[in-house]
Design a protein around this motif. Structure first.
Motif, PDB file in Angstrom:
ATOM      1  N   PHE A  43       7.149 -58.210 -19.941  1.00  0.00           N
ATOM      2  CA  PHE A  43       6.617 -58.445 -21.291  1.00  0.00           C
ATOM      3  C   PHE A  43       7.545 -59.319 -22.130  1.00  0.00           C
ATOM      4  N   SER A  44       8.800 -59.475 -21.717  1.00  0.00           N
ATOM      5  CA  SER A  44       9.672 -60.450 -22.372  1.00  0.00           C
ATOM      6  C   SER A  44       9.273 -61.867 -21.992  1.00  0.00           C
ATOM      7  N   LEU A  45       8.921 -62.036 -20.724  1.00  0.00           N
ATOM      8  CA  LEU A  45       8.561 -63.365 -20.212  1.00  0.00           C
ATOM      9  C   LEU A  45       7.086 -63.685 -20.408  1.00  0.00           C
ATOM     10  N   HIS A  46       6.267 -62.669 -20.715  1.00  0.00           N
ATOM     11  CA  HIS A  46       4.824 -62.871 -20.914  1.00  0.00           C
ATOM     12  C   HIS A  46       4.407 -62.247 -22.251  1.00  0.00           C
ATOM     13  N   PRO A  47       4.854 -62.800 -23.368  1.00  0.00           N
ATOM     14  CA  PRO A  47       4.532 -62.216 -24.687  1.00  0.00           C
ATOM     15  C   PRO A  47       3.038 -62.307 -24.988  1.00  0.00           C
ATOM     16  N   LEU A  48       2.574 -61.351 -25.779  1.00  0.00           N
ATOM     17  CA  LEU A  48       1.160 -61.302 -26.171  1.00  0.00           C
ATOM     18  C   LEU A  48       1.029 -61.441 -27.682  1.00  0.00           C
ATOM     19  N   ALA A  49       1.808 -62.341 -28.254  1.00  0.00           N
ATOM     20  CA  ALA A  49       1.747 -62.589 -29.701  1.00  0.00           C
ATOM     21  C   ALA A  49       0.334 -63.049 -30.087  1.00  0.00           C
ATOM     22  N   PRO A  50      -0.124 -62.667 -31.267  1.00  0.00           N
ATOM     23  CA  PRO A  50       0.640 -62.050 -32.368  1.00  0.00           C
ATOM     24  C   PRO A  50       0.693 -60.526 -32.342  1.00  0.00           C
ATOM     25  N   ALA A  51       0.206 -59.908 -31.271  1.00  0.00           N
ATOM     26  CA  ALA A  51       0.273 -58.451 -31.182  1.00  0.00           C
ATOM     27  C   ALA A  51       1.723 -58.007 -31.011  1.00  0.00           C
ATOM     28  N   VAL A  52       1.985 -56.753 -31.344  1.00  0.00           N
ATOM     29  CA  VAL A  52       3.336 -56.189 -31.237  1.00  0.00           C
ATOM     30  C   VAL A  52       3.384 -55.313 -29.983  1.00  0.00           C
ATOM     31  N   ILE A  53       4.356 -55.591 -29.112  1.00  0.00           N
ATOM     32  CA  ILE A  53       4.511 -54.829 -27.866  1.00  0.00           C
ATOM     33  C   ILE A  53       5.868 -54.128 -27.891  1.00  0.00           C
ATOM     34  N   GLU A  54       5.860 -52.827 -27.687  1.00  0.00           N
ATOM     35  CA  GLU A  54       7.091 -52.047 -27.553  1.00  0.00           C
ATOM     36  C   GLU A  54       7.179 -51.512 -26.141  1.00  0.00           C
TER      37      GLU A  54
ATOM     38  N   LYS B 266      -3.155 -57.102 -21.582  1.00  0.00           N
ATOM     39  CA  LYS B 266      -3.813 -58.398 -21.769  1.00  0.00           C
ATOM     40  C   LYS B 266      -5.272 -58.223 -22.153  1.00  0.00           C
ATOM     41  N   SER B 267      -5.963 -57.283 -21.518  1.00  0.00           N
ATOM     42  CA  SER B 267      -7.384 -57.069 -21.847  1.00  0.00           C
ATOM     43  C   SER B 267      -7.536 -56.496 -23.247  1.00  0.00           C
ATOM     44  N   LEU B 268      -6.580 -55.663 -23.675  1.00  0.00           N
ATOM     45  CA  LEU B 268      -6.615 -55.093 -25.024  1.00  0.00           C
ATOM     46  C   LEU B 268      -6.466 -56.182 -26.088  1.00  0.00           C
ATOM     47  N   ILE B 269      -5.472 -57.041 -25.922  1.00  0.00           N
ATOM     48  CA  ILE B 269      -5.178 -58.049 -26.936  1.00  0.00           C
ATOM     49  C   ILE B 269      -6.196 -59.194 -26.891  1.00  0.00           C
ATOM     50  N   LYS B 270      -6.599 -59.585 -25.711  1.00  0.00           N
ATOM     51  CA  LYS B 270      -7.531 -60.707 -25.586  1.00  0.00           C
ATOM     52  C   LYS B 270      -8.870 -60.399 -26.235  1.00  0.00           C
ATOM     53  N   ASN B 271      -9.295 -59.155 -26.216  1.00  0.00           N
ATOM     54  CA  ASN B 271     -10.593 -58.783 -26.782  1.00  0.00           C
ATOM     55  C   ASN B 271     -10.497 -58.269 -28.218  1.00  0.00           C
ATOM     56  N   ALA B 272      -9.310 -58.304 -28.801  1.00  0.00           N
ATOM     57  CA  ALA B 272      -9.128 -57.828 -30.172  1.00  0.00           C
ATOM     58  C   ALA B 272      -9.582 -58.875 -31.184  1.00  0.00           C
ATOM     59  N   LEU B 273     -10.256 -58.445 -32.219  1.00  0.00           N
ATOM     60  CA  LEU B 273     -10.669 -59.352 -33.293  1.00  0.00           C
ATOM     61  C   LEU B 273      -9.498 -59.700 -34.199  1.00  0.00           C
ATOM     62  N   HIS B 274      -8.576 -58.757 -34.378  1.00  0.00           N
ATOM     63  CA  HIS B 274      -7.406 -58.972 -35.233  1.00  0.00           C
ATOM     64  C   HIS B 274      -6.158 -58.540 -34.452  1.00  0.00           C
ATOM     65  N   PRO B 275      -5.743 -59.295 -33.445  1.00  0.00           N
ATOM     66  CA  PRO B 275      -4.621 -58.879 -32.586  1.00  0.00           C
ATOM     67  C   PRO B 275      -3.310 -58.683 -33.335  1.00  0.00           C
ATOM     68  N   ARG B 276      -3.114 -59.361 -34.469  1.00  0.00           N
ATOM     69  CA  ARG B 276      -1.855 -59.213 -35.195  1.00  0.00           C
ATOM     70  C   ARG B 276      -1.721 -57.815 -35.801  1.00  0.00           C
ATOM     71  N   LYS B 277      -2.815 -57.067 -35.856  1.00  0.00           N
ATOM     72  CA  LYS B 277      -2.774 -55.695 -36.360  1.00  0.00           C
ATOM     73  C   LYS B 277      -2.641 -54.657 -35.235  1.00  0.00           C
ATOM     74  N   PHE B 278      -2.498 -55.139 -33.986  1.00  0.00           N
ATOM     75  CA  PHE B 278      -2.416 -54.244 -32.834  1.00  0.00           C
ATOM     76  C   PHE B 278      -0.953 -54.008 -32.456  1.00  0.00           C
ATOM     77  N   VAL B 279      -0.612 -52.737 -32.259  1.00  0.00           N
ATOM     78  CA  VAL B 279       0.713 -52.352 -31.762  1.00  0.00           C
ATOM     79  C   VAL B 279       0.509 -51.540 -30.480  1.00  0.00           C
ATOM     80  N   LEU B 280       1.095 -52.024 -29.393  1.00  0.00           N
ATOM     81  CA  LEU B 280       0.985 -51.333 -28.108  1.00  0.00           C
ATOM     82  C   LEU B 280       2.344 -50.746 -27.741  1.00  0.00           C
ATOM     83  N   HIS B 281       2.403 -49.407 -27.648  1.00  0.00           N
ATOM     84  CA  HIS B 281       3.625 -48.700 -27.261  1.00  0.00           C
ATOM     85  C   HIS B 281       3.541 -48.403 -25.760  1.00  0.00           C
TER      86      HIS B 281
END
Length: 534
Positions: free
Chosen positions: A254-265, A224-239
Motif C-alpha cells: 500500500f506504500s507503493l500502490h496508494p489509493l489517494a484521495p482515500a486514507v489507508i491505515e 481497490k474495489s472499495l475506493i474505485k466504486n466510491a462516490l466520495h473517496p476522499r471521505k473514505f478511511v480504510l483501517h
C-alpha cells in the motif's frame, strides 16, 4: 306378484298368482318382513362363509406360523385392500437380512462380491438362490457401493481441504518479494497514513471501514474495489489490520500502490496498545482452542485413514479443525472492534474474500434502530441453497445448552459485510457473551456448534441484529456455482465465502473475473510471481 302393505305397517301380504293367497310372516319386534328379504340375507351369508373358507385354506397351505387361520384373518387380509393399500409381497427374510447391523468383516473388501448390476444379475441367474441367499448377495453389493461412494466423498473433502488450506505458491512469492522490497526500499516503508492525515483516523465525519487480513493480494482487491466504486473517496478511511509476519509485505504494497484521495491505515495487531497490555480474552481463547484441537493428531491422513463408521460430513468437520484460519487471530478480531477503535462511533467491517461493486457510503444512512449489527439475513431469498440458513444450520440443537436457549428456526445472518454501531455495542455485554459461549463449547468438546466464528457470533449478537437489504451482500460464490455472472453483477457486495476462494485454483472460473478485474496484471510484483487468471 302383488305386494300389499297394511295401513298399520304390521302386515305384508304377497300374492304370487291369481286367486292364490300366500304370505309369510316373520315377527321381528313389532314389524313383519317378507321372504324375499330372507332370501337375499341367506344368499349374502352363504357367499361370506365361502369367502372365509377360501382365505382360511390359503393360510393353512402357506404354513407360516406368523399368520392365522381364523376369521380374524379376514380383516387382516381385506382391510388394507378396502382402504386402498396393498401388502408387500417381499419375503420377510429379505427385510431381516438387510436390517442386520453392519459388522467389521462386512466393510472389508472381498473379491467375490459383484462389482456391477450386470455382474449381480448374471450371478443370480446362474445360481438361482433362495430368498435368503438373494438378500445376502444384495446386501454385500449395496455395502460395497456404499463404501465406494463414502470413500470418494471423503477424498473430495480431503482434496478440497488441502487446496483451501495451503498457501498457493504465487501468494507466498508475492509476500516474499514485498518483504524484500520493504527491507531494501524506503518508499515501501512509508508511514500509512501520512502525518497530516492521521487525525482522520478518529474523525467520525469520515466513513470508516475495517479489513482484517493476512493475505496481501486479497486485501488489495477489497481496497481497490472499495475506493474505485466510491462516490466520495476522499471521505473514505480504510483501517487494515494484519498480523506481525504480514505487516511488512502489507505496508510495502500500500506504500507503493496508494489509493489517494482515500486514507489507508496499515497496522499490525501487536501495535495496538489494548492488545499488548494485560490479559486478552481472544488470545486465551485461542490457546485453549488449540489445546482442544490438538486431539486431531496425525493431520488429515490420520483423520481419513480407515475411518469406516463416521459420516463424511463429520470427517469434513474434523478436517476443517486443521485449517489455519480457525486458529487465526484475524478470525476473532472483529469481536473486539469497540476496544480497537475507542474513538469511532460506527464502522463497516469487511472480510478479505469480498468484492465491492457499489458506493458503500449509503450504509451510513441506514437507521439501525438502536441495534448493534447491521447484517443480511440468510434464510430468505431466491437461491434456496445459499439463503436457507437458520440457527439449526450452525448450532447443535441436540445439546441441551443450545436447545434450552435458542430457537432452531430463527433466521441466521452473515458475516462478510457488516455495519457495527460501536456506540450501541459499548452499552451491551456482547463481547463477554461471545467468550462465555466459546468457553462452553470448549468444555463440551466442541459439540455446541461447527467450526468458525459465526456460531458464537449468532449467540453473542442475538437480539442485536438489524436486517439490511440483500443487495448489500450476495453470498455463496465460494461454495456453489449456481450464481450466474449477470446475477452477481447486480449486487452491491459479492462474497466468495466457502473453500473456492477466487485466488485459488479451485475457484469457479465463471465468477473469478469479478474479482480478478481489480488486479493490475502488468504490475511488476504480480508479473514476477506469475499471478494470472486461469
Amino acid at each position: 306378484m302383488q305386494l300389499h302393505v297394511s295401513p298399520s305397517l304390521r302386515h305384508v301380504t304377497v300374492f304370487p298368482g291369481k286367486g292364490v293367497r300366500e304370505f309369510i310372516k316373520v315377527r321381528i319386534g313389532s314389524r313383519w318382513i317378507s321372504y324375499r328379504m330372507l332370501f337375499y340375507s341367506l344368499l349374502f351369508f352363504t357367499f361370506l362363509l365361502r369367502f372365509i373358507f377360501v382365505f382360511s385354506t390359503v393360510d393353512t397351505i402357506d404354513g407360516d406360523p406368523s399368520k392365522c387361520s381364523t376369521i380374524g384373518c379376514l380383516g387382516k387380509r381385506i382391510g388394507p385392500r378396502i382402504l386402498g393399500r396393498m401388502e408387500s409381497n417381499v419375503p420377510e427374510v429379505i427385510y431381516q437380512i438387510l436390517d442386520e447391523a453392519i459388522s467389521e468383516e462386512e466393510v472389508e473388501p472381498k473379491s467375490d462380491i459383484p462389482q456391477t448390476l450386470q455382474d449381480f444379475m448374471a450371478d443370480i441367474k446362474q445360481t438361482t438362490p433362495d430368498a435368503k441367499a438373494f438378500a445376502l448377495k444384495l446386501r454385500q453389493m449395496v455395502l460395497l457401493l456404499e463404501q465406494r461412494t463414502r470413500k470418494a466423498k471423503i477424498q473430495e473433502y480431503l482434496y478440497r481441504h488441502v487446496a483451501s488450506s495451503s498457501i498457493p505458491k504465487h501468494l507466498h512469492c508475492l509476500a516474499l518479494k514485498l518483504a524484500n522490497e520493504h527491507s531494501n526500499n524506503a518508499a515501501a516503508r512509508l508511514q500509512l497514513p501520512s502525518a497530516d492525515l492521521v487525525p482522520t483516523l478518529v474523525d467520525n465525519s469520515y466513513f470508516h471501514f475495517v479489513l482484517a487480513s493476512d493475505n496481501v493480494l486479497a486485501a488489495s482487491v477489497v481496497a481497490k474495489s472499495l475506493i474505485k466504486n466510491a462516490l466520495h473517496p476522499r471521505k473514505f478511511v480504510l483501517h487494515i489490520i494484519t498480523d506481525r509476519k504480514t505487516y511488512a509485505p502489507m505496508q510495502a504494497w500500500f506504500s507503493l500502490h496508494p489509493l489517494a484521495p482515500a486514507v489507508i491505515e496499515v497496522k499490525a495487531l501487536h501495535q495496538f496498545d489494548w492488545l499488548s497490555k494485560g490479559k486478552v480474552p481472544v488470545l486465551e481463547a485461542m490457546e485453549k482452542d488449540q489445546r482442544v484441537r490438538s486431539k486431531f493428531r496425525g493431520g488429515s491422513s490420520a483423520i481419513v485413514a480407515k475411518n469406516y463408521t463416521e459420516k463424511p460430513q463429520v470427517i469434513a468437520a474434523k478436517l476443517q479443525a486443521l485449517s489455519p484460519k480457525y486458529n487465526s487471530l484475524m478470525n476473532h478480531i472483529r469481536i473486539h472492534l469497540p476496544e480497537l477503535f475507542p474513538s469511532l462511533n460506527k464502522v463497516v467491517f469487511l472480510d478479505d474474500d469480498i468484492v465491492i461493486q457499489t458506493d458503500l457510503s449509503a450504509l451510513w444512512d441506514i437507521d439501525m434502530n438502536g441495534k448493534v449489527n447491521g447484517a443480511v439475513e440468510t434464510c430468505r431469498g431466491e437461491d434456496s441453497f445459499v439463503m436457507s440458513k437458520r440457527f439449526k444450520s450452525y448450532l447443535n440443537f441436540s445439546h441441551p445448552l443450545i436447545a434450552n436457549n435458542f430457537d432452531p428456526n430463527e433466521c441466521a445472518w452473515a458475516y462478510g459485510m457488516n455495519i457495527f454501531d460501536l456506540e450501541a455495542w459499548r452499552k451491551t455485554n456482547i463481547t463477554l457473551t461471545y467468550y462465555h459461549w466459546l468457553e462452553q463449547n470448549l468444555k463440551s468438546d466442541l459439540s455446541l456448534w461447527q467450526l468458525g466464528t459465526l456460531p458464537p457470533g449468532l449467540i453473542a449478537f442475538h437480539g442485536q441484529v438489524h436486517v439490511i437489504d440483500p443487495f448489500w451482500h450476495m453470498l455463496g460464490l465460494g461454495y456453489q456455482d449456481n450464481t450466474t455472472l449477470s446475477d452477481a453483477e447486480t449486487a452491491g457486495v459479492i462474497h466468495f465465502n466457502g473453500r473456492a476462494k477466487p485466488w485459488l485454483d479451485i475457484a469457479f472460473p465463471q465468477l473469478r473475473p469479478l474479482w480478478a478485474k481489480y488486479i493490475g496484471f502488468s504490475d511488476k510484483f504480480i508479473k514476477g510471481c506469475h499471478i494470472r487468471v486461469y
